[in-house]
Structure formats: C-alpha cells, structure tokens
Design a protein around this motif. Structure first.
Motif, PDB file in Angstrom:
ATOM      1  N   GLU A   2       0.868  -1.346   0.181  1.00 41.59           N
ATOM      2  CA  GLU A   2       0.111  -0.019  -0.079  1.00 41.59           C
ATOM      3  C   GLU A   2       0.789   1.342  -0.031  1.00 41.59           C
ATOM      4  O   GLU A   2       0.441   2.415  -0.714  1.00 41.59           O
ATOM      5  CB  GLU A   2      -0.771   0.222   1.124  1.00 41.59           C
ATOM      6  CG  GLU A   2      -2.147   0.786   1.207  1.00 41.59           C
ATOM      7  CD  GLU A   2      -2.873   0.824   2.491  1.00 41.59           C
ATOM      8  OE1 GLU A   2      -3.441  -0.032   2.755  1.00 41.59           O
ATOM      9  OE2 GLU A   2      -2.889   2.075   2.772  1.00 41.59           O
ATOM     10  N   LEU A  17      -0.065  17.794 -11.873  1.00 38.57           N
ATOM     11  CA  LEU A  17      -0.637  18.782 -11.497  1.00 38.57           C
ATOM     12  C   LEU A  17       0.175  20.257 -11.570  1.00 38.57           C
ATOM     13  O   LEU A  17      -0.183  21.090 -12.278  1.00 38.57           O
ATOM     14  CB  LEU A  17      -0.940  18.870 -10.093  1.00 38.57           C
ATOM     15  CG  LEU A  17      -2.445  18.511  -9.691  1.00 38.57           C
ATOM     16  CD1 LEU A  17      -2.677  18.396  -8.240  1.00 38.57           C
ATOM     17  CD2 LEU A  17      -3.420  19.409 -10.374  1.00 38.57           C
ATOM     18  N   ARG A  19       2.575  20.127 -14.071  1.00 42.25           N
ATOM     19  CA  ARG A  19       2.903  20.292 -15.501  1.00 42.25           C
ATOM     20  C   ARG A  19       1.566  21.093 -16.094  1.00 42.25           C
ATOM     21  O   ARG A  19       1.773  22.041 -16.704  1.00 42.25           O
ATOM     22  CB  ARG A  19       2.817  18.963 -16.058  1.00 42.25           C
ATOM     23  CG  ARG A  19       4.168  18.575 -16.124  1.00 42.25           C
ATOM     24  CD  ARG A  19       5.111  19.410 -17.068  1.00 42.25           C
ATOM     25  NE  ARG A  19       5.305  19.497 -18.260  1.00 42.25           N
ATOM     26  CZ  ARG A  19       5.004  20.646 -19.136  1.00 42.25           C
ATOM     27  NH1 ARG A  19       5.286  21.946 -18.494  1.00 42.25           N
ATOM     28  NH2 ARG A  19       4.984  20.284 -20.155  1.00 42.25           N
ATOM     29  N   ILE A  20       0.311  20.659 -15.496  1.00 40.69           N
ATOM     30  CA  ILE A  20      -0.658  21.253 -15.954  1.00 40.69           C
ATOM     31  C   ILE A  20      -1.054  22.900 -15.429  1.00 40.69           C
ATOM     32  O   ILE A  20      -1.115  23.702 -16.280  1.00 40.69           O
ATOM     33  CB  ILE A  20      -2.205  20.688 -15.386  1.00 40.69           C
ATOM     34  CG1 ILE A  20      -2.295  19.359 -16.048  1.00 40.69           C
ATOM     35  CG2 ILE A  20      -3.179  21.670 -15.457  1.00 40.69           C
ATOM     36  CD1 ILE A  20      -3.397  18.513 -15.444  1.00 40.69           C
ATOM     37  N   THR A  21      -0.289  23.173 -14.301  1.00 40.82           N
ATOM     38  CA  THR A  21      -0.526  24.696 -13.853  1.00 40.82           C
ATOM     39  C   THR A  21       0.470  25.286 -14.444  1.00 40.82           C
ATOM     40  O   THR A  21       0.432  26.761 -14.326  1.00 40.82           O
ATOM     41  CB  THR A  21      -0.668  24.576 -12.307  1.00 40.82           C
ATOM     42  OG1 THR A  21       0.501  23.865 -11.817  1.00 40.82           O
ATOM     43  CG2 THR A  21      -1.712  24.060 -11.633  1.00 40.82           C
ATOM     44  N   GLY A  22       1.347  24.836 -15.289  1.00 37.82           N
ATOM     45  CA  GLY A  22       2.504  25.455 -15.638  1.00 37.82           C
ATOM     46  C   GLY A  22       3.611  25.885 -14.433  1.00 37.82           C
ATOM     47  O   GLY A  22       3.137  26.578 -13.654  1.00 37.82           O
ATOM     48  N   ASN A  51      -2.443   6.716   8.445  1.00 38.06           N
ATOM     49  CA  ASN A  51      -2.189   6.346   9.765  1.00 38.06           C
ATOM     50  C   ASN A  51      -1.091   5.451  10.038  1.00 38.06           C
ATOM     51  O   ASN A  51      -1.254   4.868  10.980  1.00 38.06           O
ATOM     52  CB  ASN A  51      -3.628   6.142  10.263  1.00 38.06           C
ATOM     53  CG  ASN A  51      -4.242   4.800   9.773  1.00 38.06           C
ATOM     54  OD1 ASN A  51      -3.807   4.271   9.066  1.00 38.06           O
ATOM     55  ND2 ASN A  51      -5.749   5.087   9.837  1.00 38.06           N
ATOM     56  N   ARG A  84      10.275  16.044 -23.076  1.00 41.45           N
ATOM     57  CA  ARG A  84       9.476  17.361 -23.631  1.00 41.45           C
ATOM     58  C   ARG A  84       8.148  17.377 -22.723  1.00 41.45           C
ATOM     59  O   ARG A  84       7.661  18.345 -22.352  1.00 41.45           O
ATOM     60  CB  ARG A  84       9.429  17.241 -25.241  1.00 41.45           C
ATOM     61  CG  ARG A  84       9.619  18.535 -25.586  1.00 41.45           C
ATOM     62  CD  ARG A  84       9.272  18.572 -27.110  1.00 41.45           C
ATOM     63  NE  ARG A  84      10.546  18.199 -27.527  1.00 41.45           N
ATOM     64  CZ  ARG A  84      10.882  17.913 -29.119  1.00 41.45           C
ATOM     65  NH1 ARG A  84       9.800  17.603 -29.710  1.00 41.45           N
ATOM     66  NH2 ARG A  84      12.076  17.604 -29.386  1.00 41.45           N
ATOM     67  N   TRP A  85       7.691  16.098 -22.680  1.00 46.83           N
ATOM     68  CA  TRP A  85       6.559  16.050 -22.200  1.00 46.83           C
ATOM     69  C   TRP A  85       6.260  16.675 -20.571  1.00 46.83           C
ATOM     70  O   TRP A  85       5.454  17.019 -20.175  1.00 46.83           O
ATOM     71  CB  TRP A  85       5.557  14.850 -22.658  1.00 46.83           C
ATOM     72  CG  TRP A  85       4.665  14.814 -23.827  1.00 46.83           C
ATOM     73  CD1 TRP A  85       5.284  14.219 -24.885  1.00 46.83           C
ATOM     74  CD2 TRP A  85       3.711  15.786 -24.291  1.00 46.83           C
ATOM     75  NE1 TRP A  85       4.588  14.380 -25.834  1.00 46.83           N
ATOM     76  CE2 TRP A  85       3.430  15.379 -25.525  1.00 46.83           C
ATOM     77  CE3 TRP A  85       2.893  16.739 -23.480  1.00 46.83           C
ATOM     78  CZ2 TRP A  85       2.520  16.087 -26.465  1.00 46.83           C
ATOM     79  CZ3 TRP A  85       2.077  17.397 -24.411  1.00 46.83           C
ATOM     80  CH2 TRP A  85       1.743  17.027 -25.670  1.00 46.83           C
ATOM     81  N   ALA A  89       9.224  22.546 -23.216  1.00 47.10           N
ATOM     82  CA  ALA A  89      10.392  22.908 -24.050  1.00 47.10           C
ATOM     83  C   ALA A  89      10.367  24.430 -23.824  1.00 47.10           C
ATOM     84  O   ALA A  89       9.526  25.127 -23.473  1.00 47.10           O
ATOM     85  CB  ALA A  89      10.034  22.394 -25.352  1.00 47.10           C
TER      86      ALA A  89
END
Lengths: 158, 182
Positions: A2, A17, A19-22, A51, A84-85, A89
C-alpha cells in the motif's frame, strides 16, 4: 504494498498537476506561493502516510519516491520526447525585439514580465534592446540582448 | 485579435534561426491544449467534490426506506479509512416488547468496521450471514440508531440491514450499495 502505491500515486498526481498549472521557477515564487507550497506538501503527506507512523513506512515511502524520480530521469535522458512532455520545452517569446504576443498570452506572460527580466539581468530599458527572450523549461525568462545595441526604436533587418 | 495577427508573422512559424534551442511549435501547441484540458479537469474535480461525488455532500447522502417505515440514511460515496455515519430509523411497529433486533449482513461488515453504535446494543450475535444487534427500546415513537462506520476496502461494497420483530418474526430488509474511494 500500500505504501508503494500511495507514494507512486501522490508522485504522479503532483507531477501532472504541476505540469498542468505551468511551472514557475523557485526564484520567482512569491511568499504566498511558498506558503501554498507548504500547505500542498502537508495535504500530500496525509495522503501518503495515512495512519501508519512506523519508520518502515517512512523508509518505504522515501525510497519509492527517490526510485521513481531516478527512473524518470533515466527515462528522460533516453527518450527526449518523454522529457519534452514531462518538463516542457523552451519557448522563444521575443524575437529581434518583437514580442510574440500570442505565445506570451498562452504562456500567461505579458510584456512587463519580459521587461522586468530584462532590467533585472541586463539592465535593459526597452523591448527593442532585446534580441531574444526565451521562456525556459523551469519557468524563468532568459534575455539575450543584442551584442551591439541598435539605436532606439530601430528594428534592424533580421 | 492580436493572436491571429501574430500567427501570420513569419517569425512565429517553424524554428527560430540563429538560436540553438530545442523549440518545437507543434509540441508547444499540443501541450497548451493539454493544459487547458487539465484546467477543465481540475475545475470538474472541485465541482464534483462540492456536490459530494467524492464523498460527503448532497449527492452522497442517500436514503432508502421500506413500506413498513424502516429508513436508512447512509453515504453512497465513502472514502477509504475515513469514518462516516449511517443512521437507521425504525418505526414502533418493528419494536416488540421493548426490544428491537437489527441485523447487518456479513458482507457489509467484511468491508468496513463499525466504530461505534449509539445507543450501544444490549447483545449481539451471529446468525449465519448476518450479525444481529439487540437494542432495548423504551418510549413510543420511532427509534433512531446511528452507526459510525469506517470503510476498510476500496471499491464497491453492497450490504443489507434487516430488522426483525421478536414476537412473530416479521421482518423488513433494506439494501445499500456504497462506493469507497481510495
């Protein structure tokens, strides 16, 4: 089992996240960004630790996180497409003193950001003094001035 | 629009010369598009969480009842190892001689733990696929029993709650399906 799943899940979530928000570089973050980052780490920690407060769990989590990170960096050097992804770039946003407005808008930057970087690093005064401005992968702006500054307002033939 | 104008400007197309840079216009556009999709998804997550699709909210709280008046309120969406409350309301008609007998299916108890029951049952015993709790009920009017439950398994969990009248064995049964998020 787990713990490993938790660590990998949180790692990938944060990777996607951010990457998306820049991304914005560490040098550019405001105090508020910093506080936000602390809160995010706190929230992520709950999801990872759950926990289970044993040392074993902590070791598993840390080793998993570092391993994933190393594996990804290996993958990135092997496959430039993946790199690059994952990291983005560099992007030219000013070319021969001309701000590329469409690109800047999409990268959520404006001319003031570029001029601020130009003042800070090179003591430049005007957009026309910039040969290239590049939005680097890390999120900071690199300014390349003309090697011989052109006369004000004069755009030389490229 | 400034963007359209810029698009026709020769400098924005293709690779920039003179600068040794790994710039890729196609990739850049694709990644911006992906970024937009990401923002939309983030907004969706916030809205879903507010609505209760991710547990605890108006869309999660649900209620089932039988014609006999037995009523169960529970969370349709629960979170792994995060406790929530389930409330059972039983009408006086299902109480006999000051006793109420509530059974919960083994299948449901396998996927979650009951942290507490208010009021505490007088006795509990095993009845095959069910675990029966015996409550003492005084007074008239419907009786309310709350269970605090912590899901121990991720995914779908189905269960049943049954109330049997002690005297004639008349029983009412309710079914619930719960989805537990990791």
């Amino acid at each position: 089992v787990e713990s490993v799943i938790r660590a990998v899940a949180i790692y990938s979530l944060l990777l996607v996240l951010f990457r998306i928000t820049g991304n914005r570089s560490l040098g550019q973050i405001t105090t508020f960004d910093f506080v936000l980052l602390l809160i995010i780490s706190e929230a992520a920690q709950n999801g990872m630790v759950g926990n289970n407060y044993s040392i074993t769990n902590a070791v598993i989590l840390i080793v998993t996180l570092v391993t994933v990170d190393v594996l990804l960096s290996l993958l990135k050097t092997r496959a430039p497409r993946i790199e690059r992804w994952l990291e983005g770039a560099p992007l030219v946003i000013v070319e021969h003193g001309q701000p590329l407005l469409d690109r800047m808008r999409r990268a959520r930057l404006d001319e003031q950001d570029v001029l601020a970087a130009a003042r800070r690093h090179h003591g430049l005064e005007r957009m026309a003094q910039i040969k290239y401005a590049v939005l680097e992968r890390g999120g900071d702006i690199t300014i390349l001035p003309w090697s011989q500054p052109p006369a004000a307002g004069n755009r030389p033939a490229a | 629009m400034a963007g359209a104008l810029q698009f026709w400007s020769p400098v924005t197309t293709g690779r920039t010369t003179g600068l040794e840079i790994d710039q890729d216009t196609r990739h850049q556009r694709a990644s911006w598009r992906l970024q937009r999709i990401g923002w939309a998804m983030m907004t969706f997550v916030v809205i879903a969480a507010l609505a209760g699709l991710l547990g605890s909210g108006p869309l999660s709280r649900s209620r089932t009842s039988t014609t006999s008046g037995l009523q169960l309120e529970y969370e349709r969406f629960a979170r792994y190892q995060d406790s929530h409350r389930m409330t059972l309301r039983l009408p006086q008609s299902l109480v006999h001689a000051g006793r109420a007998r509530v059974s919960i299916s083994r299948a449901f108890l396998d996927g979650s733990t009951i942290e507490s029951i208010v009021p505490q049952p007088e006795a509990q015993h095993l009845e095959g696929e069910w675990v029966a709790y015996l409550f003492r009920v005084t007074g008239t009017g419907p009786a309310t029993i709350s269970f605090v439950i912590t899901p121990q398994r991720i995914g779908r969990l189905a269960g049943g709650v049954r109330v049997q009248r002690e005297g004639d064995g008349q029983s009412s049964e309710l079914h619930l399906v719960q989805w537990t998020y990791p």
